[in-house]
Design a protein around this motif. Structure first.
Motif, PDB file in Angstrom:
ATOM      1  N   UNK A 183      17.398  36.559  54.742  1.00 61.20           N
ATOM      2  CA  UNK A 183      17.567  37.517  55.840  1.00 61.20           C
ATOM      3  C   UNK A 183      19.005  38.032  55.902  1.00 61.20           C
ATOM      4  N   UNK A 184      19.941  37.153  55.587  1.00 57.41           N
ATOM      5  CA  UNK A 184      21.347  37.556  55.614  1.00 57.41           C
ATOM      6  C   UNK A 184      21.619  38.586  54.517  1.00 57.41           C
ATOM      7  N   UNK A 185      21.091  38.304  53.336  1.00 54.53           N
ATOM      8  CA  UNK A 185      21.310  39.209  52.209  1.00 54.53           C
ATOM      9  C   UNK A 185      20.678  40.569  52.474  1.00 54.53           C
ATOM     10  N   UNK A 186      19.532  40.553  53.150  1.00 53.51           N
ATOM     11  CA  UNK A 186      18.821  41.807  53.376  1.00 53.51           C
ATOM     12  C   UNK A 186      19.438  42.612  54.510  1.00 53.51           C
ATOM     13  N   UNK A 187      20.334  42.008  55.228  1.00 49.50           N
ATOM     14  CA  UNK A 187      21.049  42.653  56.339  1.00 49.50           C
ATOM     15  C   UNK A 187      20.129  43.068  57.474  1.00 49.50           C
ATOM     16  N   UNK A 188      19.343  44.144  57.299  1.00 50.39           N
ATOM     17  CA  UNK A 188      18.483  44.484  58.440  1.00 50.39           C
ATOM     18  C   UNK A 188      17.008  44.507  58.052  1.00 50.39           C
ATOM     19  N   UNK A 189      16.211  43.993  58.967  1.00 52.42           N
ATOM     20  CA  UNK A 189      14.774  43.977  58.741  1.00 52.42           C
ATOM     21  C   UNK A 189      14.190  45.095  59.590  1.00 52.42           C
ATOM     22  N   UNK A 190      13.798  46.157  58.918  1.00 52.18           N
ATOM     23  CA  UNK A 190      13.256  47.273  59.692  1.00 52.18           C
ATOM     24  C   UNK A 190      11.780  47.013  59.965  1.00 52.18           C
ATOM     25  N   UNK A 191      11.255  47.726  60.940  1.00 49.15           N
ATOM     26  CA  UNK A 191       9.836  47.583  61.217  1.00 49.15           C
ATOM     27  C   UNK A 191       9.082  48.183  60.053  1.00 49.15           C
ATOM     28  N   UNK A 192       8.092  47.492  59.567  1.00 52.74           N
ATOM     29  CA  UNK A 192       7.423  48.032  58.393  1.00 52.74           C
ATOM     30  C   UNK A 192       5.939  48.150  58.653  1.00 52.74           C
ATOM     31  N   UNK A 193       5.316  49.011  57.884  1.00 53.37           N
ATOM     32  CA  UNK A 193       3.873  49.143  57.980  1.00 53.37           C
ATOM     33  C   UNK A 193       3.216  48.195  57.000  1.00 53.37           C
ATOM     34  N   UNK A 194       2.009  47.842  57.339  1.00 48.96           N
ATOM     35  CA  UNK A 194       1.290  46.919  56.493  1.00 48.96           C
ATOM     36  C   UNK A 194       0.690  47.638  55.301  1.00 48.96           C
ATOM     37  N   UNK A 195       0.932  47.078  54.112  1.00 42.91           N
ATOM     38  CA  UNK A 195       0.205  47.588  52.932  1.00 42.91           C
ATOM     39  C   UNK A 195      -1.103  46.815  52.875  1.00 42.91           C
TER      40      UNK A 195
END
Ligand code: ARG
Length: 569
Positions: A466-478
């Motif tokens: 999570x740190x490496x990815x910086x921000x977790x945006x809201x995502x849609x489900x595939x």
């Protein structure tokens, strides 16, 4: 969301019938399975498979059902929709009860002038976790360190000091209660030797024992010298207790109040007992008879005053009930001690009932088992003594340090402490608290298997993604892969687990849930790369969101266990 409850209620509402919902180990055929058709078939005298076929279309209307199918003699398997899982897992866990209770929790309950030892490990760790769970559910808890600070052991300690320092002012006729006696303070390590020495002497020397008895009674009646001496060593002992509590990352107690505090209520309690004619003379002592005609096992009377006029442990617990009644007036009192105190609490609860202080259903004693060594006997240090809590913490610390050094890692002392604490506490929590278990300082520090370090390692791993990815945006489900699905469904079992752990007073449910969750997290981590270059944006976003959900759930479980997640491992 409590997924199980949601699905179960929805099915029952749909069918107008209360069926049993199971969660099969193997999810290939379904996420849940119900015996509804089989039970309904009985009362309708129909063939269960035929009835199941009639029910299927109804179940398929439910918002979470991907498909429903018949298995075996008439079970119905239900597979959940991916989008339902996805949306449900994204919601924060909400486990607040709508019936908050006031709960007094009596655990830890250490003894003054006796250092903490292995026998206090479970009451501290399990008590703290139970308290955290109750708070998380929204109950108002009041934690009591009901200290052993007023009984015979105090008389023994004072008698011991008197024997070694007969010239000290506390023992003189012209004792001045207003002077400052702080210079008589002793180091805690020395203080801790007094009780064992005195107890050993009292076994062979009846005069010394008698002196201790008299001193105990005099201390309780306010003897100025003894009380001044008591006030010299009490804070030393208290401070050392609190240090160990802090080291164990146990929440501070709301009340460090034990026998002495309770004993202040002797007058109203005695009055109440006399008015109800409950005090009976017996060999110079006064006792309360709690035996019932229906008893088959021995039920000795409860001692209120002993023959020296001192109040023993049993009596102070009655006064503590009185104190809690007039202060907290709790809906429940939960006591957590070694199972060997079972009879004491049975007697106490009977007194509570006959005096009308508390009905039996409001009082609960949880008796825990013994921690054994590899030989199956109570765990001892190499020199054959009951292991002190600080010794145990240090033993585990050394084992962690050794492992870390062997692996070539370089970790800070704070991280080593956090790992050692997790090793110790998780191992205690994962065992059924009512049974004995074998304690092996080496194996509990392993970074693999059902251990605290494994749990922390998994959390650190998620944190680092999570740190490496910086921000977790809201995502849609595939769409959800099997590993993703299994992991999210497990996170949806958190609320039920916490509730069950509390209802059953079974902290092992939290620990073992955390372990199962970690297993699924690591499978997911292994099979579903996240940050690798060849992963497309959408997939990455979805997996990051799953990582965040898994992290939050695991962190909540870790928090309930009172563990700390280190920065790196
Ligand atoms: N101090 C006691 C012991 O170490 C435990 C006290 C438990 N609580 C109580 N209210 N009796 O054995």
């Amino acid at each position: 969301m409590n997924l199980y409850k949601y699905v179960s209620n929805a099915i029952n509402n749909k069918l107008g019938f209360s069926a049993n919902l199971e969660t099969p180990r193997n999810r290939n055929f379904g996420d849940f399975s119900t015996n509804a058709a089989m039970v309904m078939a009985k009362s309708a005298s129909k063939n269960p498979r035929e009835l199941a076929a009639e029910i299927l279309p109804k179940l398929s209307e439910l918002d979470f059902v991907e498909n429903a199918s018949i298995a075996g003699p008439g079970f119905i398997n239900i597979k959940l929709r991916d989008d339902f899982i996805w949306d449900a897992a994204a919601q924060p866990h909400d486990i607040k009860t709508d019936k908050p209770l006031i709960i007094d929790m009596d655990y830890g309950s250490y003894n003054v002038a006796k250092s903490l030892h292995i026998g206090h490990l479970r009451t501290s760790i399990v008590g703290d976790t139970l308290n955290r769970i109750a708070k998380r559910l929204g109950h108002k808890t009041i934690s009591y360190n009901h200290m052993g600070d007023w009984g015979r052991s105090m008389g023994l300690v004072i008698a011991w000091i008197k024997r070694n320092h007969p010239d000290w002012p506390f023992f003189q006729k012209d004792f001045n209660p207003d002077a400052d006696y702080s210079k008589y303070a002793m180091p805690v390590d020395e203080l801790d030797t007094y009780y064992p020495s005195a107890a050993a002497l009292a076994k062979t020397d009846e005069n010394f024992m008698e002196e201790a008895r008299v001193i105990t009674a005099e201390l309780q009646r306010g003897h100025p010298g003894y009380n001044a001496l008591y006030n010299v060593f009490l804070p030393i002992s208290l401070e050392s207790m609190m240090e160990t509590v802090k080291r164990l990352n146990i929440m501070p107690f709301d009340r460090n109040l034990g026998e002495k505090n309770a004993a202040q209520y002797i007058e109203p309690v005695e009055k109440m007992l006399r008015e109800k004619n409950l005090l009976v003379k017996s060999d110079g002592a006064e006792v309360i008879v709690v035996k019932k005609d229906t008893d088959t096992a021995p039920m000795p009377p409860v001692m209120f005053y002993n023959s020296r006029g001192a109040v023993p442990y049993d009596a102070t617990d009655i006064m503590a009930l009185y104190y809690r009644k007039i202060t907290d007036n709790p809906d429940k009192i939960i006591y957590l001690t070694d199972i060997r105190q079972k009879l004491h609490f049975e007697q106490l609860f009977r007194v509570a009932e006959i005096t009308g202080l508390f009905p039996p259903e409001n009082l609960e004693h949880i008796g825990y088992g013994t921690i054994n060594g590899a030989d199956g006997k109570p765990f001892k240090t190499r020199d054959g003594n009951a292991a002190g809590l600080n010794d145990i913490i240090e033993m585990i610390n050394a084992a962690v340090q050794k492992r870390v050094a062997e692996s070539g890692k370089n970790l800070t002392p704070e991280t080593i402490d956090a790992i050692a604490l997790a090793a110790l506490k998780f191992n205690d929590l994962m065992h059924d608290l009512r049974s004995d278990y074998v304690f092996e300082p080496e194996s509990v520090t392993s970074f693999e298997g059902r251990t605290g370090p494994y749990i922390l390692y998994t959390a650190v791993r998620l944190n680092s993604v999570l740190k490496k990815a910086a921000n977790v945006s809201d995502s849609n489900l595939k769409s959800l892969s099997e590993d993703e699905r299994n992991l999210l469904i497990e996170t949806l079992d958190f609320e039920r687990t916490v509730q069950n752990a509390f209802d059953n007073r079974a902290t092992d449910m939290i620990a073992n849930y955390a372990y199962d969750l970690c297993q699924l997290i690591n499978t997911f981590y292994h099979n579903c790369p996240i940050l690798r270059d060849d992963i497309d944006e959408e997939t990455r976003a979805q997996r990051l969101k799953i990582t965040r959900i898994a992290h939050d759930t695991l962190a909540s479980a870790i928090d309930l266990m009172g563990l700390k997640i280190p920065e790196e491992m």
